[in-house]
Design a protein around this motif. Structure first.
Motif: not given
Ligand code: SF4
Ligand code: SF4
Ligand code: SF4
Ligand code: FES
Lengths: 595, 172
Positions: B46, B49-50, B54, B60
Motif C-alpha cells: 500500500e 502504491l500511495r 502521489r 489512488l
C-alpha cells in the motif's frame, strides 16, 4: 453543416440535424432504444451492448449510443436479431443479479428492472458467474451494494469526470471485475466527498443514500419528542416529481401539508436559515473587503464542496466563508432560540432536514455541529450530548415516506410554514439553483454598499447553466468581480487559479452538483428509459425562479423573522453569539489522492 | 501517512524509474513492476502504491484499477515459494479441487475463497498458493506449478512430498 440528413428507421424516413447520434435519430422516429451504460453528458463507454440496432450493410449489430446518424442509413431497431441480442444481454446481467426487486429501494425506479420487464426473459437460464462482493456502508451518506452492480461505469465516470474526485474505479478483471475504492476499502477511507452523484446516475440499487427514514419514523411515533422539520429550497421544486408529478412541479404548500400529515410538530423552512446565512456571509464578505482577509471568499453551504476543498486543497481553506450551511444554522437556532422561546426542552427536540443532498447526512454528523448543546451547557444544563441536526433525509427518502403513508399529494390543501422559522424571502428560494446564493448575497451586499435599493434584482449573467459563470457588479463605488461554479470539476478550475495566484474574483459561489441543489445527489432519479443525463434540472430551476418572483419579499435583509432573531437573541451579524452558533472551522481532511 | 523516506529507502531505484518512465506510454506498468520486484515479498505494498500515485498524480482508485487488472501484480505479500494450481476444465475433472484443498491444508491456510481471491499466503510467509484458469497443458492434467516448474499428472501424495522437500530447504 446544418443541413438536416435523412435516414430510414424501422421503415420510416426521418430527418435529423447533421451530427445527431443514432440514439437521437431513433428517438425522433419514435423508436425507444434501451440504454444502460450510456448517459448523455456523463458516460459513454459503449460497454453494455443493450442499445444494439441493425444497420443495413453492417455485418455486426451496431451500438446506437456511439454511432452517428448518417444520411441514407437504413436502421432496424427491433428486428428479431436485435431482440435476441438484447435479451441475451439482459439474461446474462440477471444471472449475476439478486432477485431482490421486492425488497429493493429502486423497485419501480430501476432501469435494469424496466429493461428486464420490457424485454421479458421470464426464466433464469444462466447461473452466476461472478462473486457478489460485500456491501459498503462505511460512508455516512452513501451505501454501495456491489451485488446489484451491472458494471455500467456511470458512477465511475461521474465521480471522475464531472466531480474529479475519482474515489471509485473499476478494479480486477474478468469475473472479478468490480467497482471499488482504493484497496477495496470502504468509501469512508476514500476521498469520496459524499456528493451522491453516483447514486443519481446508477441505473440500479447498487448505490443509494443511507436510509434514515426508519429512525425518523420512530422519532415521529415517540410522544415524548418534539420533532421539527426544515425543508431545503430545492425540495419544493422536486418533491412533486419524485411522487410522479411533472418535473418542475412546485409543491410548496402541499409539501408542508404532507409533512404535517406525517406527524411533524412544526414545519419550518431551511430558507429562513438561508436568509440568515446571507446576513452572516454578506457581512463576512464586507468585513473582508474592508478590513482584509482571504479573497476571493468562497461560499460554504454545499457539504460535498466542503469535503472536496478539505481533501484536495487544504491550503486554500482560509478562502472559505466560516459560515455554517443553512441546514446547520437552522439546527443551532432551532435548539437554542426557538426551543427557549417555545419552552421546549432542547434534548427532547429532534431536528429533521429534508435535503436534495446525500452529503448533508455527513454534515449533520460533523465534529462540532452540536453548538446548541454547548450553548445550553454553558447555561448550566446537563444532559447527554445531542447534535444540532438529528437526521437529514433526501428528497427521495421523503417521497418514500409520503408514499408509504398513503398520502395523496394531489388531494392535499396548500398550507403555510409555521412561525417564526418558516418565514423566508425569494433570495433564499434561489439558493437551490446554481448562481442563487451569489445572487441572493449580491441583493443584500450591493444594497448595503450602495446605500440604496437595487434597480433590478435579477442578476441574469449568473442564471445560466454554464459550468463557470462570472459577473462584474458595481457596489459602493467599486467593481466586484464574482464567479459561480457548479460541479466539483468546475470548482477545481477556480481553485487552481486561486492556487496560482491569478484569480481575479472577490467572491465565488460553489455548488457540488450539476445545476446546484436542483441537481443534488439526493434528488429524484431521471425518468426511466431515457438516455438523457438531465433529470428535469431546467424545470426545477425555473420553478425556483418562479417562486422567487411570487414571494413578496425578495431580499434576505428584509426577512422580519431574521431581523427579530438578531434583535431578540443574536445581536449583530458576526457577533459573539453568531460565532458560537452559526460559524465553524473547516479543517484539512485525510483521504486525498496524496495522503 | 506512510513516510516517503521509508519507501525510497526500500526501493532505491523507484524514484529514478518514476522520473524516467513517467511520461512514456506503458511507463506506469514498468514502474509498478519495478516497485513489486523491489519488495522482498514480491508485491505492491500500500505504501508503494500511495507513493507512486502521489508522484505520478494519479488518483489512488485509478492506480488500484491498473494494479488489479494485471494478474502479474500481487497486492498481497507473496510467500517464499509459490504453488500454482490449474483450475481449468481438464485439471478440474482430474481432481484439481482436491489438490488445491490438500495444498491448503498441508500449508495450514484456513480459508481461500477461489471466487474472490487469486492467491493466499501462509501466515509465516513460507508459501503462496494461487490458481490459474488454465496452463494450456491439458494433456498433462492435473497440472501444478511449483516455484516456476510445471509438475504434470499431480497427485495428493506427490504434492505432499514436494511440500515436505520445500520445508527441508530443498527443491520441489
Ligand atoms: S437493483 Fe433493480 S433489478 Fe436489482 S433488485 Fe433492485 S430493483 Fe430489482
Ligand atoms: S458520492 Fe460523489 S465523490 Fe463519492 S463516490 Fe459518489 S460520485 Fe464519487
Ligand atoms: S454501481 Fe451502479 S452506476 Fe456504478 S457501475 Fe454499478 S450499476 Fe453502474
Ligand atoms: S453500449 Fe450503448 S448503452 Fe451501453
Amino acid at each position: 453543416m446544418n443541413e438536416p440528413i435523412v435516414l430510414t428507421i424501422d421503415g420510416r424516413e426521418i430527418a435529423v440535424p447533421a451530427g445527431s447520434g443514432l440514439l437521437e435519430a431513433c428517438a425522433a422516429a419514435g423508436a425507444r432504444v434501451p440504454t444502460l451504460c450510456h448517459l448523455e453528458g456523463i458516460s459513454s463507454n459503449a460497454s453494455c451492448g443493450i442499445c444494439v440496432v441493425e444497420v443495413e450493410g453492417a455485418r455486426a449489430l451496431v451500438r446506437a449510443c456511439v454511432t452517428a446518424a448518417q444520411a441514407g442509413m437504413r436502421v432496424q431497431t427491433a428486428s428479431e436479431r436485435v431482440m435476441r441480442a438484447r435479451r441475451a444481454i439482459v439474461e446474462l446481467l440477471l444471472a449475476n443479479h439478486p432477485a431482490d426487486c421486492l425488497l429493493c429501494v429502486r423497485n419501480g425506479s430501476c432501469e435494469l428492472q424496466a429493461i428486464a420487464e420490457t424485454l421479458g426473459p421470464r426464466k433464469r437460464r444462466f447461473s452466476p458467474t461472478r462473486p457478489q462482493g460485500y456491501a459498503d456502508a462505511t460512508s455516512p451518506g452513501i451505501v454501495r451494494d456491489p451485488a446489484k452492480c451491472i458494471l455500467c461505469g456511470r458512477c465511475v465516470a461521474v465521480c471522475r469526470e464531472t466531480q474529479t474526485v475519482a474515489a471509485i474505479h473499476f478494479a480486477g478483471r474478468g469475473a472479478r471485475t468490480r467497482v471499488a475504492s482504493f484497496m477495496d476499502r470502504g468509501l469512508a477511507e476514500s476521498p469520496c466527498v459524499q456528493c451522491g452523484q453516483c447514486s443519481v446516475v446508477c441505473p440500479t440499487g447498487a448505490i443509494t443514500e443511507r436510509d434514515d427514514t426508519q429512525a425518523v419514523s420512530a422519532a415521529l411515533a415517540d410522544p415524548s419528542l418534539f420533532v421539527v422539520v426544515q425543508t431545503a429550497p430545492a425540495i419544493r421544486a422536486s418533491l412533486g416529481e419524485a411522487l410522479g408529478l411533472e418535473p418542475g412541479a412546485l409543491v410548496t404548500g402541499r409539501m408542508i401539508a404532507a409533512l404535517r400529515r406525517l406527524g411533524f410538530d412544526r414545519v419550518f423552512d431551511t430558507q429562513f436559515a438561508a436568509d440568515l446565512t446571507i446576513m452572516e456571509e454578506g457581512s463576512e464578505l464586507l468585513e473582508r473587503l474592508e478590513h482584509g482577509g482571504a479573497l476571493p471568499m468562497i461560499t460554504s453551504c454545499s457539504p460535498g464542496w466542503i469535503n472536496f476543498i478539505e481533501t484536495f486543497y487544504p491550503a486554500l481553506l482560509p478562502h472559505l466563508s466560516s459560515c455554517k450551511s443553512p441546514q446547520q444554522m437552522f439546527g443551532a437556532i432551532a435548539k437554542t432560540y426557538y426551543a427557549d422561546k417555545a419552552g421546549i426542552a432542547p434534548e427532547s427536540m429532534r431536528v429533521v432536514s429534508i435535503m436534495p443532498c446525500t452529503a448533508k447526512k455527513g454534515e449533520a454528523a460533523r465534529l462540532g455541529m452540536n453548538s446548541a448543546c454547548t450553548w445550553w451547557r454553558d447555561k448550566g444544563h446537563t444532559s447527554p450530548g445531542y447534535p444540532d441536526v438529528d437526521w437529514a433525509l433526501t428528497t427521495r427518502e421523503l417521497a418514500r415516506m409520503i408514499r408509504a403513508a398513503g398520502i395523496d399529494m394531489a388531494a392535499l390543501p396548500e398550507e403555510d410554514f409555521d412561525d417564526p422559522l418558516g418565514l423566508s424571502t425569494g433570495a433564499a428560494t434561489i439558493f437551490g439553483t446554481t448562481g442563487g446564493v451569489m445572487e441572493a448575497a449580491l441583493r443584500t451586499v450591493c444594497e448595503r454598499l450602495n446605500g440604496a435599493p437595487l434597480p433590478t434584482l435579477e442578476f441574469t449573467p449568473l442564471r445560466g447553466v454554464t459550468g463557470i459563470k462570472e459577473a462584474l457588479v458595481a457596489a459602493g463605488g467599486r467593481e466586484l468581480q464574482v464567479a459561480v461554479a457548479h460541479t466539483l470539476g468546475n470548482a477545481r478550475i477556480l481553485l487552481e487559479s486561486i492556487a496560482r495566484g491569478d484569480s481575479p474574483y472577490a467572491f465565488i459561489e460553489v455548488m457540488s452538483c450539476p445545476g446546484g441543489c436542483v441537481g443534488g445527489g439526493g434528488q429524484p432519479f431521471r425518468q426511466r428509459e431515457t438516455h438523457r443525463g438531465d433529470p428535469g434540472l431546467e424545470a426545477r430551476k425555473r420553478a425556483l425562479y418562479r417562486e422567487d418572483e411570487r414571494l413578496g419579499i425578495r431580499k434576505s435583509h428584509e426577512n422580519k423573522a431574521v431581523a427579530a432573531l438578531y434583535d431578540e437573541f443574536l445581536g449583530t451579524p458576526l457577533g459573539t453569539l453568531s460565532h458560537k452558533l452559526l460559524h465553524t472551522n473547516y479543517a484539512p481532511r485525510e483521504g486525498g489522492s496524496g495522503s | 501517512m506512510p513516510s516517503t523516506a521509508k519507501v525510497q529507502g526500500e526501493i532505491p531505484s523507484l524514484e529514478d524509474l518514476i522520473e524516467r518512465h513517467r511520461d512514456k506510454p506503458g511507463g506506469l506498468l514498468a514502474i509498478l513492476e519495478a516497485a513489486q520486484e523491489a519488495e522482498r515479498l514480491r508485491y505492491l505494498s500500500e505504501d508503494s502504491l500511495r507513493h507512486i500515485a502521489r508522484r505520478m498524480g494519479i488518483p489512488l482508485a485509478e492506480l488500484y484499477s491498473v494494479a488489479t487488472f494485471y494478474s502479474f501484480f500481487n497486492l498481497k505479500p507473496q510467500g517464499l515459494h509459490t504453488i500454482v494450481v490449474c483450475r481449468g476444465t481438464a485439471c478440474h475433472t482430474r481432481g484439481s479441487r482436491e489438490l488445491l484443498d490438500a495444498a491448503l491444508s498441508l500449508l495450514g491456510i484456513a480459508e481461500f475463497r477461489e471466487d474472490e481471491e487469486t492467491s493466499a499466503t501462509t501466515a509465516d510467509g513460507f508459501a503462496s498458493i494461487r490458481t490459474v484458469a488454465c496452463f494450456g497443458q491439458c494433456a498433462l492434467a492435473p497440472v501444478v506449478m511449483i516455484d516456476g516448474a510445471i509438475k504434470s499428472r499431480m497427485t495428493v501424495g506427490k504434492l505432499a512430498s514436494a511440500i515436505e522437500r520445500l520445508r527441508k530447504g530443498g527443491v520441489a
